[in-house]
Scaffold this motif. Structure first.
Motif, PDB file in Angstrom:
ATOM      1  N   ASP A   7      10.114  -5.588  20.623  1.00  0.00           N
ATOM      2  CA  ASP A   7       9.973  -4.079  20.725  1.00  0.00           C
ATOM      3  C   ASP A   7       9.458  -3.380  19.678  1.00  0.00           C
ATOM      4  OD1 ASP A   7      10.839  -3.929  23.500  1.00  0.00           O
ATOM      5  OD2 ASP A   7      12.936  -3.184  22.885  1.00  0.00           O
ATOM      6  N   ARG A   8       9.736  -3.961  18.622  1.00  0.00           N
ATOM      7  CA  ARG A   8       9.398  -3.731  16.844  1.00  0.00           C
ATOM      8  C   ARG A   8       7.591  -3.677  17.047  1.00  0.00           C
ATOM      9  NH1 ARG A   8      12.810  -4.957  11.113  1.00  0.00           N
ATOM     10  NH2 ARG A   8      14.256  -4.397  13.166  1.00  0.00           N
ATOM     11  N   ILE A   9       7.384  -4.894  17.336  1.00  0.00           N
ATOM     12  CA  ILE A   9       6.067  -5.780  17.028  1.00  0.00           C
ATOM     13  C   ILE A   9       5.020  -4.472  17.990  1.00  0.00           C
ATOM     14  CG2 ILE A   9       4.917  -7.011  17.677  1.00  0.00           C
ATOM     15  CD1 ILE A   9       5.978  -7.461  14.534  1.00  0.00           C
ATOM     16  N   LEU A  10       5.838  -4.703  19.229  1.00  0.00           N
ATOM     17  CA  LEU A  10       5.283  -3.608  19.973  1.00  0.00           C
ATOM     18  C   LEU A  10       4.961  -2.268  20.371  1.00  0.00           C
ATOM     19  CD1 LEU A  10       5.400  -6.088  23.461  1.00  0.00           C
ATOM     20  CD2 LEU A  10       3.194  -5.831  21.916  1.00  0.00           C
ATOM     21  N   ASN A  14      -0.952  -1.187  15.339  1.00  0.00           N
ATOM     22  CA  ASN A  14      -1.398  -2.611  14.169  1.00  0.00           C
ATOM     23  C   ASN A  14      -1.175  -3.158  14.501  1.00  0.00           C
ATOM     24  OD1 ASN A  14       0.713  -0.943  12.552  1.00  0.00           O
ATOM     25  ND2 ASN A  14       0.167  -1.726  10.550  1.00  0.00           N
ATOM     26  N   THR A  15       0.571  -3.397  14.774  1.00  0.00           N
ATOM     27  CA  THR A  15       1.109  -4.997  14.526  1.00  0.00           C
ATOM     28  C   THR A  15       0.728  -5.572  16.277  1.00  0.00           C
ATOM     29  OG1 THR A  15       3.338  -3.571  15.210  1.00  0.00           O
ATOM     30  CG2 THR A  15       2.937  -4.577  13.094  1.00  0.00           C
ATOM     31  N   ALA A  16       1.222  -4.317  17.570  1.00  0.00           N
ATOM     32  CA  ALA A  16       1.216  -5.003  18.992  1.00  0.00           C
ATOM     33  C   ALA A  16      -0.141  -5.945  19.133  1.00  0.00           C
ATOM     34  CB  ALA A  16       1.037  -3.873  20.036  1.00  0.00           C
ATOM     35  N   VAL A  65       1.949 -11.404   6.573  1.00  0.00           N
ATOM     36  CA  VAL A  65       3.848 -11.309   5.957  1.00  0.00           C
ATOM     37  C   VAL A  65       4.330 -10.425   6.453  1.00  0.00           C
ATOM     38  CG1 VAL A  65       3.541 -10.502   3.916  1.00  0.00           C
ATOM     39  CG2 VAL A  65       4.683 -12.461   4.413  1.00  0.00           C
ATOM     40  N   ARG A  66       3.719  -9.385   7.166  1.00  0.00           N
ATOM     41  CA  ARG A  66       4.826  -8.432   7.287  1.00  0.00           C
ATOM     42  C   ARG A  66       5.649  -8.753   8.760  1.00  0.00           C
ATOM     43  NH1 ARG A  66      -0.418  -5.841   8.004  1.00  0.00           N
ATOM     44  NH2 ARG A  66      -1.320  -5.259  10.043  1.00  0.00           N
ATOM     45  N   ASP A  73      14.290  -9.172   9.376  1.00  0.00           N
ATOM     46  CA  ASP A  73      15.370  -8.234   9.058  1.00  0.00           C
ATOM     47  C   ASP A  73      15.460  -8.499  10.268  1.00  0.00           C
ATOM     48  OD1 ASP A  73      15.651  -5.595   7.918  1.00  0.00           O
ATOM     49  OD2 ASP A  73      15.032  -4.420   9.853  1.00  0.00           O
ATOM     50  N   VAL A  74      15.278  -8.922  11.619  1.00  0.00           N
ATOM     51  CA  VAL A  74      16.249  -8.320  12.491  1.00  0.00           C
ATOM     52  C   VAL A  74      17.235 -10.057  12.441  1.00  0.00           C
ATOM     53  CG1 VAL A  74      16.633  -9.316  15.425  1.00  0.00           C
ATOM     54  CG2 VAL A  74      14.569  -7.976  13.557  1.00  0.00           C
ATOM     55  N   VAL A  75      16.482 -11.265  12.195  1.00  0.00           N
ATOM     56  CA  VAL A  75      17.360 -12.133  12.290  1.00  0.00           C
ATOM     57  C   VAL A  75      18.398 -12.099  10.916  1.00  0.00           C
ATOM     58  CG1 VAL A  75      17.752 -14.356  11.265  1.00  0.00           C
ATOM     59  CG2 VAL A  75      16.069 -13.958  13.316  1.00  0.00           C
TER      60      VAL A  75
END
Length: 135
Positions: A7-10, A14-16, A65-66, A73-75
């Motif tokens: 959800d964070r990536i999508l 720019n990350t999706a 690297v992000r 961070d989520v882990v």
């Protein structure tokens, strides 16, 4: 946990873009396996080698690297939840293993940067000095 990560990536354009065409289900399984490995209790050479391979794959496919840092961070958040109510030794063990993963992923990116600088400068020692700020 994996849903929160994706959800964070999508949620950001720019990350999706890195998820376009990806086999998201396979990635979800990989992330789930990774999280399980963090609590498996076997952190020897095989564990480190598996992490090194993952880090090199991230670099090879050009993953910024992000992404692994966002996942870490989520882990961390979910790892803290899993260890909640456990002894301080258990919590510290989780943090140490997570720190190992962070170090391995960072090393993969640093090795790649050093490789490219060495090729550009024609000398690995000079490239190392440049990265260390000795020049």
């Amino acid at each position: 946990m994996t849903q929160e990560f994706y959800d964070r990536i999508l949620s950001k354009e720019n990350t999706a873009q890195y998820m376009e065409g990806a086999d998201v289900e396979r990635l979800r399984v990989s992330v789930s396996d990774w999280f399980s490995d963090l609590f498996a209790g076997d952190y020897g050479t095989d564990y480190a080698q598996k992490r090194i391979v993952i880090g090199k794959i991230h670099v090879k496919i050009g993953l910024p690297v992000r992404y692994p840092l966002a996942m870490l961070d989520v882990v961390q958040k979910y790892g803290e939840l899993v260890t909640e109510g456990q002894s301080e030794d258990v919590k510290q063990a989780f943090r140490k293993v997570l720190a190992l993963d962070i170090a391995i992923f960072n090393q993969a990116y640093e090795d790649n940067q050093l490789h490219h600088l060495s090729e550009l400068m024609g000398n690995e020692r000079l490239a190392r000095r440049l990265l260390q700020g000795d020049l």
